[in-house]
Write a protein that holds these residues in place. Sequence first.
Motif, PDB file in Angstrom:
ATOM      1  N   ARG A 272       0.534  -1.240   0.027  1.00 20.24           N
ATOM      2  CA  ARG A 272       0.133   0.119  -0.048  1.00 20.24           C
ATOM      3  C   ARG A 272       0.743   1.297  -0.095  1.00 20.24           C
ATOM      4  O   ARG A 272       0.498   2.190  -0.481  1.00 20.24           O
ATOM      5  N   HIS A 273       1.746   1.227   0.593  1.00 19.33           N
ATOM      6  CA  HIS A 273       2.927   2.495   0.827  1.00 19.33           C
ATOM      7  C   HIS A 273       3.434   2.730  -0.658  1.00 19.33           C
ATOM      8  O   HIS A 273       3.439   3.745  -1.166  1.00 19.33           O
ATOM      9  N   LEU A 277       2.193   6.076  -3.322  1.00 13.13           N
ATOM     10  CA  LEU A 277       3.326   6.904  -4.321  1.00 13.13           C
ATOM     11  C   LEU A 277       2.825   6.870  -5.580  1.00 13.13           C
ATOM     12  O   LEU A 277       3.146   7.947  -6.378  1.00 13.13           O
ATOM     13  N   GLU A 278       2.616   5.639  -6.115  1.00 10.86           N
ATOM     14  CA  GLU A 278       2.188   5.659  -7.392  1.00 10.86           C
ATOM     15  C   GLU A 278       1.023   6.371  -7.790  1.00 10.86           C
ATOM     16  O   GLU A 278       1.094   7.079  -8.946  1.00 10.86           O
ATOM     17  N   ALA A 283      -1.711  11.281 -10.386  1.00  4.15           N
ATOM     18  CA  ALA A 283      -2.425  12.294  -9.764  1.00  4.15           C
ATOM     19  C   ALA A 283      -3.856  12.300 -10.751  1.00  4.15           C
ATOM     20  O   ALA A 283      -4.611  11.164 -10.811  1.00  4.15           O
ATOM     21  N   ASP A 284      -4.137  13.382 -11.465  1.00  3.00           N
ATOM     22  CA  ASP A 284      -5.394  13.272 -12.098  1.00  3.00           C
ATOM     23  C   ASP A 284      -5.507  12.363 -13.470  1.00  3.00           C
ATOM     24  O   ASP A 284      -6.700  12.271 -14.008  1.00  3.00           O
ATOM     25  N   ASN A 285      -4.530  11.744 -13.887  1.00  2.99           N
ATOM     26  CA  ASN A 285      -4.365  10.962 -14.864  1.00  2.99           C
ATOM     27  C   ASN A 285      -4.755   9.269 -14.142  1.00  2.99           C
ATOM     28  O   ASN A 285      -4.809   8.142 -15.026  1.00  2.99           O
ATOM     29  N   VAL A 297      -0.698  -1.855 -14.838  1.00  2.00           N
ATOM     30  CA  VAL A 297       0.635  -1.200 -14.919  1.00  2.00           C
ATOM     31  C   VAL A 297       0.392  -0.237 -15.637  1.00  2.00           C
ATOM     32  O   VAL A 297       1.021   1.077 -15.444  1.00  2.00           O
ATOM     33  N   THR A 298      -0.222  -0.118 -16.867  1.00  2.00           N
ATOM     34  CA  THR A 298       0.114   0.779 -17.929  1.00  2.00           C
ATOM     35  C   THR A 298      -1.566   1.897 -17.929  1.00  2.00           C
ATOM     36  O   THR A 298      -1.379   2.729 -18.487  1.00  2.00           O
TER      37      THR A 298
END
Length: 393
Positions: A272-273, A277-278, A283-285, A297-298
């Motif tokens: 979860r950490h 971060l990911e 963010a908005d994407n 992943v993508t």
Amino acid sequence: MASFRKRGDKWYFRIKAGTNPQTGKPIEIQRGGFKTKRAAQLAAAEEQTALDRHAFVPINDISFRDFAAEWLQSYALNVKISSVRIRKHQLALMCECIGNAPIQSITPKIYQDALDTLTKSGFAANTISGAHTAARMVFKRACQYRVIKEDPSMYAKPPRRQSRSIQQIEKVPPYLEKEHLYTFLTFARKEGLSGDYAMFMLLAYTGMRIGELLALTWQDIDMEEHTVSISKTLYTPDNRAEHYTLLPPKTTAGYRVIDIPAEVIAALKSWRHEYVLEKMRWADNWHSDYDFIFPAVTRHGYPRTQKAAQLRIDRLVALARLPINTRITPHVFRHTHISLLAEAGVPLHEIMDRVGQTDDETTKKVYLHVTQHRKKEACRLFTNLMQSIPSQT
């Protein structure tokens, strides 16, 4: 009005039932073989009553294919998408044989010939049985709508399943020995890609289905109580992350809360950490409709697909060089969990409750295989007990 006539020693009747809209010719119903005129009159009266109640519909040109398509649209309103997909595939198989035929022209013989054609074409008995079930649902609706008077599939006989040998019946589904599972999880922890260790720990320690795991959100995990709640499953028919649908579990038994050990909670907290971060990075994407634990992943924020999970398994198996003769799929972890619970002495009904089943042959096969040695041990212990009793002679 019915007319009657006698042929030899049998009576027959004829009733006018309207006009065929395609040909303009009158439609007549004829029945025969009655021993007396009175019997023919009674049968004619019943037939006339049925006509008066609109139980008979004049022939029209709607094909089986078109009526089945209309039925499928209605069927889709009350079932899961996955069920619609299955029925659509099954009906497509029947349409290869009778799709273009007007539904009212399909006789019991025509329908049986269609099933026999599928058999001769090499389709498996289970496949044909499924197509037959779907077709029967279509004909039942046609009867309800009074498009046809009788169901031509009612007495049809799809091919029987071929008898299986004892070896086939007793074949045990593949599962990992605990030493191999330990090796795999060790490599997942040391060499795994993002989220691998947490994902495979959950699979191995809960026995949940891969669709259930990929549908999990962080809200489904109770870090304090050490539980995971199962209430949905992921459906991605084309294995594209953005084309996902969340469906309810297969059965009511699928809704469950599973206790998980501290090791799994620790793996989830560590992952979860990285996850947070990911998520902040994109963010908005980031797709934020749901907070999926294992995102693609993508396709950031979208759920990981089963195909992606399988590729992760293949990678780790190759790295670990496990000495196994079968491909490890996500479902193998489910079988493995069942086998280890059985080895630990957990009763079958408790295992089924944990993995969300009420009656499953696969689970029973794994359970009985693993517990076979316990039966021999019980016999040995009983024999030792009896031998310890002093002789009375």
